[in-house]
Design an enzyme around this catalytic site. Sequence first.
Site, short mmCIF file in Angstrom:
data_model
loop_
_atom_site.label_atom_id
_atom_site.label_comp_id
_atom_site.label_asym_id
_atom_site.label_seq_id
_atom_site.Cartn_x
_atom_site.Cartn_y
_atom_site.Cartn_z
N HIS A 161 0.82 -1.22 0.00
CA HIS A 161 0.00 0.00 0.00
C HIS A 161 0.85 1.27 0.00
CE1 HIS A 161 0.45 0.07 4.52
NE2 HIS A 161 0.48 1.35 4.28
N ASP B 198 -0.56 -7.47 1.57
CA ASP B 198 0.03 -6.12 1.60
C ASP B 198 1.55 -6.23 1.73
OD1 ASP B 198 0.35 -3.42 1.73
OD2 ASP B 198 -0.50 -3.17 3.74
N SER C 262 4.53 2.28 8.07
CA SER C 262 4.14 1.27 7.10
C SER C 262 5.34 0.63 6.41
CB SER C 262 3.24 1.88 6.02
OG SER C 262 1.96 2.06 6.51
N GLY C 263 5.26 -0.67 6.24
CA GLY C 263 6.32 -1.40 5.55
C GLY C 263 7.50 -1.75 6.43
#
Length: 331
Positions: free
Chosen positions: A110, A159, A255-256
Site C-alpha cells: 500500500h 500487503d 508502514s512497511g
Amino acid sequence: RLRSFTCSCWVTLGQSHFFEVSQPHSPHRMFVVGEEGKRRLLAALRLLWIVIKPLVDETTEEERIVGGHDAEVGRWPWQVSLQVHHTNGRYLHVCAGSLIDYDSVLTAAHCIQNRTTPQLWRAVFGLRRLYGDKIHSVNSQVMKIMPHCRYDARSHVNDIALFKLSQFITYNDYIQPICLPSTPLLLSDRNPCYISGWGLTKENGTPSYILQEAEIKVFPHEVCNSYDWYNGQLSRNQLCAGSESGHVDTCLGDSGGPLMCYLPDDDKFYLVGITSFGIGCGRPKLPGIYIHAANYRSWIDSRLLGKTSIVSIPCVLIFSTVVWVTIHLVL
C-alpha cells in the site's frame, strides 16, 4: 509541503476584532487587538508555526511509533527509509522497509499507491535521524518495484512488496540484512519482539525524526479475531501485535517497517511481520496489523531469484482510492 519562504501565507481573522489607530506623520498603520482578536491571532500563529516549522528539518509525508523511545545508533541495521522524489527536488520519507538482501528491500504494497515508477524512489540505509544523519547512511535508487499482484486495498490482504535496488549495498556495522523465517515461528516469552520507525508518536500527533523502537507482544490469532478486537476480519496471513491497553503501537508512517523477534538459540532477529494497517493508533484491543512474513517466503524467494511465474491472464495490481473514517492505512 513548504521548503522555502518563497510563498505567502494569508490568514483571515475578521476585521471586527481589530481597531485601527493612526499615527501622525507615519506611513505605517498600527492595530490594537481586542480579546477575541487575540484568541484568533494566537490560533493563527500556532497554525503558521505548524506550517513553517518543518522548514528547519525536512518533513515526512506519512509517519508512526506510539509508546517508543529513541533507538541507539546501529540498533536496527536493516531499517530502511523509502523516500519519494518531489517536484521541488527533495526526497520525502513515505514508508519504511527492511533490507533482506544486498539489493532487496521488503515493504508494504500500500506504500506504492500510484507511485509505480521506480525512478521516483530511493532507499536510504544506516539512518537514525531522518534528513541529516549522513555519517553512516547510504542511498540507492530503485530499479524495480514488485508488489503482490493480489494485494487488496480494502481488506489489506497480501500487503507486501519487494523493491529491487539499482546497486548492491555493502554491509557494515550499521547496515545489515534481517533474517527471514522459512516457517512460522513459535513465539514465547523467551522471544522479545520489537517495532521501529519514524512515525507519529500518538494518534493525530507529531512524527519523530529520531528512529523510535518499542517492545511489543504478538497476540494469538484467535485473540486478534475475537469479537471485541478485530471481530474475525483478519486472515491467517495477518498478525496483530502491540499491547492490549494500546500504550504501544505503530502509527502513520511506519508502514512497511519491521516487526522483528529475537531467537536466543540462534542469537538472531527474524522478520516476523511487515507493518500494514490499524484502526487509529494506540487504541485498546485494536493493535497494529502486520503481514505474516513467513507465509510469503516462497513469494519472496521467487522475486529474489527472479523466477516469477508467467500466467496466461496478466496479474494486474489495482490501487484503489479508499476514503477511511476511522480505519486508516499505516502510511
